[in-house]
Design a protein around this motif. Structure first.
Motif, short mmCIF file in Angstrom:
data_model
loop_
_atom_site.label_atom_id
_atom_site.label_comp_id
_atom_site.label_asym_id
_atom_site.label_seq_id
_atom_site.Cartn_x
_atom_site.Cartn_y
_atom_site.Cartn_z
N GLU A 154 81.92 28.39 90.78
CA GLU A 154 81.52 27.31 90.51
C GLU A 154 83.06 26.88 89.02
OE1 GLU A 154 78.52 24.94 89.96
OE2 GLU A 154 78.02 24.96 92.63
N PHE A 155 83.58 26.15 88.97
CA PHE A 155 84.47 25.68 87.71
C PHE A 155 83.31 25.72 86.16
CE2 PHE A 155 86.83 23.18 84.28
CZ PHE A 155 87.63 23.85 84.58
N PRO A 156 83.30 26.02 85.40
CA PRO A 156 81.80 25.77 84.39
C PRO A 156 82.38 25.41 83.64
CG PRO A 156 82.88 28.11 84.55
CD PRO A 156 84.11 27.79 85.57
N LYS A 157 81.25 24.58 83.96
CA LYS A 157 82.15 22.89 82.77
C LYS A 157 82.47 22.43 81.26
CE LYS A 157 77.19 21.06 82.49
NZ LYS A 157 76.33 22.93 82.38
N GLU A 158 81.94 23.47 81.74
CA GLU A 158 81.57 24.22 79.67
C GLU A 158 83.13 23.98 78.78
OE1 GLU A 158 77.59 25.34 80.61
OE2 GLU A 158 79.32 25.73 81.16
N ILE A 159 84.27 24.82 79.89
CA ILE A 159 85.17 24.83 79.49
C ILE A 159 86.08 23.32 79.03
CG2 ILE A 159 87.88 24.61 80.48
CD1 ILE A 159 86.87 27.01 83.12
N PHE A 160 85.66 22.00 79.58
CA PHE A 160 85.46 20.70 78.96
C PHE A 160 85.76 20.81 77.06
CE2 PHE A 160 85.52 19.25 83.44
CZ PHE A 160 86.60 19.33 83.68
N ASP A 161 84.61 21.12 77.18
CA ASP A 161 84.33 21.30 75.52
C ASP A 161 85.79 22.01 74.66
OD1 ASP A 161 81.67 20.56 75.98
OD2 ASP A 161 80.82 22.68 76.41
N LEU A 162 86.55 22.42 75.47
CA LEU A 162 87.97 23.46 74.83
C LEU A 162 88.83 22.23 74.99
CD1 LEU A 162 87.52 26.93 75.79
CD2 LEU A 162 86.30 25.71 73.70
N ALA A 163 88.44 21.43 75.15
CA ALA A 163 89.90 20.00 75.90
C ALA A 163 90.61 19.76 74.71
CB ALA A 163 88.94 18.62 76.30
N GLU A 164 89.95 19.90 74.23
CA GLU A 164 91.11 19.25 72.56
C GLU A 164 92.15 20.34 72.10
OE1 GLU A 164 90.84 15.95 71.16
OE2 GLU A 164 89.52 15.69 72.86
N THR A 165 91.78 21.43 72.28
CA THR A 165 93.10 22.88 72.27
C THR A 165 92.96 23.56 73.07
OG1 THR A 165 90.82 23.93 71.96
CG2 THR A 165 91.55 22.80 69.94
N LEU A 166 92.33 23.61 74.03
CA LEU A 166 92.71 24.71 75.61
C LEU A 166 94.00 24.90 75.95
CD1 LEU A 166 91.33 27.10 76.90
CD2 LEU A 166 90.49 25.27 78.78
N GLU A 167 95.00 25.14 75.92
CA GLU A 167 96.52 25.40 76.83
C GLU A 167 96.67 26.34 77.41
OE1 GLU A 167 99.65 25.90 73.06
OE2 GLU A 167 98.65 24.22 72.41
N VAL A 168 96.17 27.47 77.25
CA VAL A 168 95.78 28.72 79.01
C VAL A 168 94.95 29.07 78.94
CG1 VAL A 168 96.83 30.78 79.23
CG2 VAL A 168 98.14 29.52 77.31
N LEU A 169 94.71 28.46 81.04
CA LEU A 169 93.61 28.97 81.40
C LEU A 169 93.32 29.70 82.39
CD1 LEU A 169 90.26 27.90 81.73
CD2 LEU A 169 91.09 26.39 82.94
N ASP A 170 93.27 31.17 82.62
CA ASP A 170 93.13 31.91 83.39
C ASP A 170 92.09 32.33 84.39
OD1 ASP A 170 93.45 33.89 84.76
OD2 ASP A 170 94.29 35.61 83.67
#
Length: 433
Positions: free
Chosen positions: A26-42
């Protein structure tokens, strides 16, 4: 590589880049905590099969890799990220590409090694698209709307089920690198078998390099009482982003002898795992790579060390060797498909060796107009190589040589493919330099 635990604990707050590979289902929902800065996701090498409906909350996301997962449908949520520039879903189980899943902002899309039989017409909305990787699917046609992607420079459609190479594709103004082997319209000719070399006559020493299609090692070859050093390439046998390894091997053999190619000695026989392979001359130690492969930022253009400079002798020798070799390949109906500085080895004198036939394709020389256009697609790639050479010139390059090569570069890069010179035309000019 970061960890899911570090993400969940808040340690990665403010991260611009995130890479997680932990058999995620499952897609970790905590990734959204980085929404203000995240540019690269692998999130490659997991077990994901869907994205959350609110994936578009990642408003700053530019690069998203999700290869080696379990997706069967390319997610429509990809269209909700306004800045998304590069998307990679290589080696999933994708059969369906919904119209909405194509983000019109994309510059680079990788869908290699899936089960896609059809592309939506919305692919034509990607005006920025420069690089499209579709090898290893089940495509029997391509949407004509793809022709609207006028910035497309690199196209990989090998190992599909295409019945023809559409004329509108080979007339695209910036297309410079194309691989199409392994399709219904692409017939691989029979080639003469090289000398067979018994695997047991080879002693593998150490790894020299590894690419998508195979592994190259240094080895000792023993014939009677004599032992010589050689290079051995063993093919992996899987579909790569460029095509099929067997097509690479056939093209290399069909290319024949040229001083700008690493000399082939023979083919491997009696490999313990029945793998295919080639034995080649060992490249002298004083050769080095002319360039490095394109970066995520440069997309289709090679990158070079900031302190790299080339002499006039090097520039002229490289230009002559590659033009001469390309002329020989196209005379034999071979499209190299990957004419780049990063596939070129040189020395300080400008001696040049060219290689990597992983994207090579055969074409029918008797279909005159198509053959003419295909050669001129490769001529465009050569034009970019000349552009790279001129960008690396030292102060010793004469005005006369600079002007000649600059004019050739411009002629190779005109937007109408049929107006470009052929490789023999280029050879004729360069012989006078």
């Amino acid at each position: 590589m970061q960890s899911l635990l570090a993400l969940q604990s808040g340690e990665l707050k403010g991260a611009v880049s995130l890479k997680l590979s932990e058999n995620l289902t499952e897609f970790p929902k905590e990734i959204f905590d980085l929404a203000e800065t995240l540019e690269v996701l692998d999130l490659s090498f997991n077990k994901l099969s869907s994205l959350p409906a609110d994936f578009g909350r990642l408003k700053k996301l530019k690069i998203f890799f999700c290869s080696e997962n379990l997706f069967k449908v390319l997610p429509e949520e990809l269209a909700d990220c306004p800045l998304l520039d590069i998307v990679g879903f290589k080696s999933n189980q994708i059969t369906t590409v919904p119209a909405k899943s194509i983000n019109p902002n994309l510059r680079w899309l990788i869908l290699t090694n899936n089960n896609i039989a059809e592309l939506p017409t919305t692919i034509g909305s990607c005006k920025r698209m420069q690089k499209l990787m579709l090898s290893g699917n089940r495509l029997s046609t391509l949407p004509e709307e793809l022709g609207n992607c006028q910035n497309l420079a690199l196209l990989r459609i090998a190992a599909n089920k295409l019945h023809e190479l559409p004329q509108w594709i080979i007339m695209m103004p910036k297309l410079s690198w194309i691989a199409f082997s392994g399709n219904n319209f692409s017939k691989t000719p029979a080639v003469e078998t090289l000398s067979l070399i018994n695997w047991h006559d080879l002693e593998i020493n150490h790894l020299l390099g590894e690419g998508a299609s195979g592994v190259i090692s240094k080895a000792n070859r023993t014939i009677g009482d004599e032992t010589s050093e050689v290079a051995v390439k063993i093919f992996k046998g899987n579909v790569t982003s460029d095509g099929l390894p067997e097509d690479e091997m056939t093209a290399y053999i069909a290319a024949g002898y040229h001083p700008g190619l690493v000399n082939l000695i023979g083919q491997i026989a009696l490999h313990p795992e029945d793998k295919k392979g080639l034995v080649m001359d060992l490249i002298p130690h004083h050769f080095y790579n002319l360039g490095n492969p394109p970066s995520l930022e440069s997309c289709t253009r090679d990158v070079f060390p900031t302190d790299m400079k080339l002499s006039e002798k090097q520039i002229v020798n490289i230009a002559k060797t590659i033009a001469s070799l390309a002329a020989q390949l196209h005379e034999a109906g071979i499209m190299h498909g990957d004419l780049y500085a990063h596939n070129t080895l040189i020395d300080d004198e400008g001696s040049t060796l060219f290689g990597d036939f992983g994207a090579a394709s055969f074409y029918d020389k008797t279909t005159t107009e198509t053959a003419y256009a295909l050669e001129r697609i490769e001529v465009s790639a050569y034009g970019y190589l000349l552009d790279d050479l001129l960008s690396l010139k030292d102060e010793g390059l004469s005005r006369e040589v600079y002007t000649t090569i600059s004019r050739l570069k411009d002629a190779c890069l005109v937007s109408a493919p049929m107006e470009r010179p052929g490789f023999q035309d280029l050879v004729d000019v360069l012989e006078k330099v």
